[in-house]
Scaffold this motif. Sequence first.
Motif, mmCIF file in Angstrom:
data_model
loop_
_atom_site.group_PDB
_atom_site.id
_atom_site.type_symbol
_atom_site.label_atom_id
_atom_site.label_comp_id
_atom_site.label_asym_id
_atom_site.label_seq_id
_atom_site.Cartn_x
_atom_site.Cartn_y
_atom_site.Cartn_z
ATOM 1 N N ARG A 14 -10.443 19.218 -3.065
ATOM 2 C CA ARG A 14 -9.136 18.869 -3.640
ATOM 3 C C ARG A 14 -9.168 17.466 -4.238
ATOM 4 N NH1 ARG A 14 -5.508 15.844 -1.545
ATOM 5 N NH2 ARG A 14 -6.337 16.070 0.562
ATOM 6 N N TRP A 19 -9.744 22.689 -7.677
ATOM 7 C CA TRP A 19 -8.639 23.398 -7.033
ATOM 8 C C TRP A 19 -9.044 24.745 -6.456
ATOM 9 C CZ3 TRP A 19 -5.945 19.353 -6.803
ATOM 10 C CH2 TRP A 19 -5.763 18.514 -7.896
ATOM 11 N N SER A 20 -9.764 25.541 -7.211
ATOM 12 C CA SER A 20 -10.143 26.877 -6.758
ATOM 13 C C SER A 20 -11.007 26.816 -5.502
ATOM 14 C CB SER A 20 -10.876 27.607 -7.882
ATOM 15 O OG SER A 20 -11.283 28.880 -7.460
ATOM 16 N N LEU A 45 -0.783 22.897 -2.024
ATOM 17 C CA LEU A 45 -1.597 22.967 -3.233
ATOM 18 C C LEU A 45 -1.091 24.068 -4.160
ATOM 19 C CD1 LEU A 45 -3.943 21.692 -4.692
ATOM 20 C CD2 LEU A 45 -5.486 23.207 -3.449
ATOM 21 N N LEU A 49 0.144 23.257 -7.961
ATOM 22 C CA LEU A 49 -0.475 23.920 -9.109
ATOM 23 C C LEU A 49 0.519 24.786 -9.870
ATOM 24 C CD1 LEU A 49 -3.953 24.862 -7.662
ATOM 25 C CD2 LEU A 49 -3.409 23.043 -9.274
ATOM 26 N N TYR A 57 -2.361 28.607 -13.630
ATOM 27 C CA TYR A 57 -2.325 29.072 -12.247
ATOM 28 C C TYR A 57 -1.436 30.300 -12.143
ATOM 29 C CZ TYR A 57 -1.850 29.003 -7.192
ATOM 30 O OH TYR A 57 -1.870 29.339 -5.870
#
Length: 59
Positions: A14, A19-20, A45, A49, A57
């Motif tokens: 992070r 992010w993924s 999160l 997003l 997202y």
Amino acid sequence: MTAQEYYERGNAFRKQGLWSEAINCYIQAAELDPDSPAVEAKRMLDDILSFYHKDAYNP
């Protein structure tokens, strides 16, 4: 890996903006320990997003 290790790895991802990878680590941590702080971290999160990256997202 333990739930704590997945959580810490997710935090590292992070902080790098990955992010993924962070979300995947939080999911793994939550599966191992439903009381893990990763549950809240993933929720936050997801919220961030979905607000800042609406086009990128789609949960």
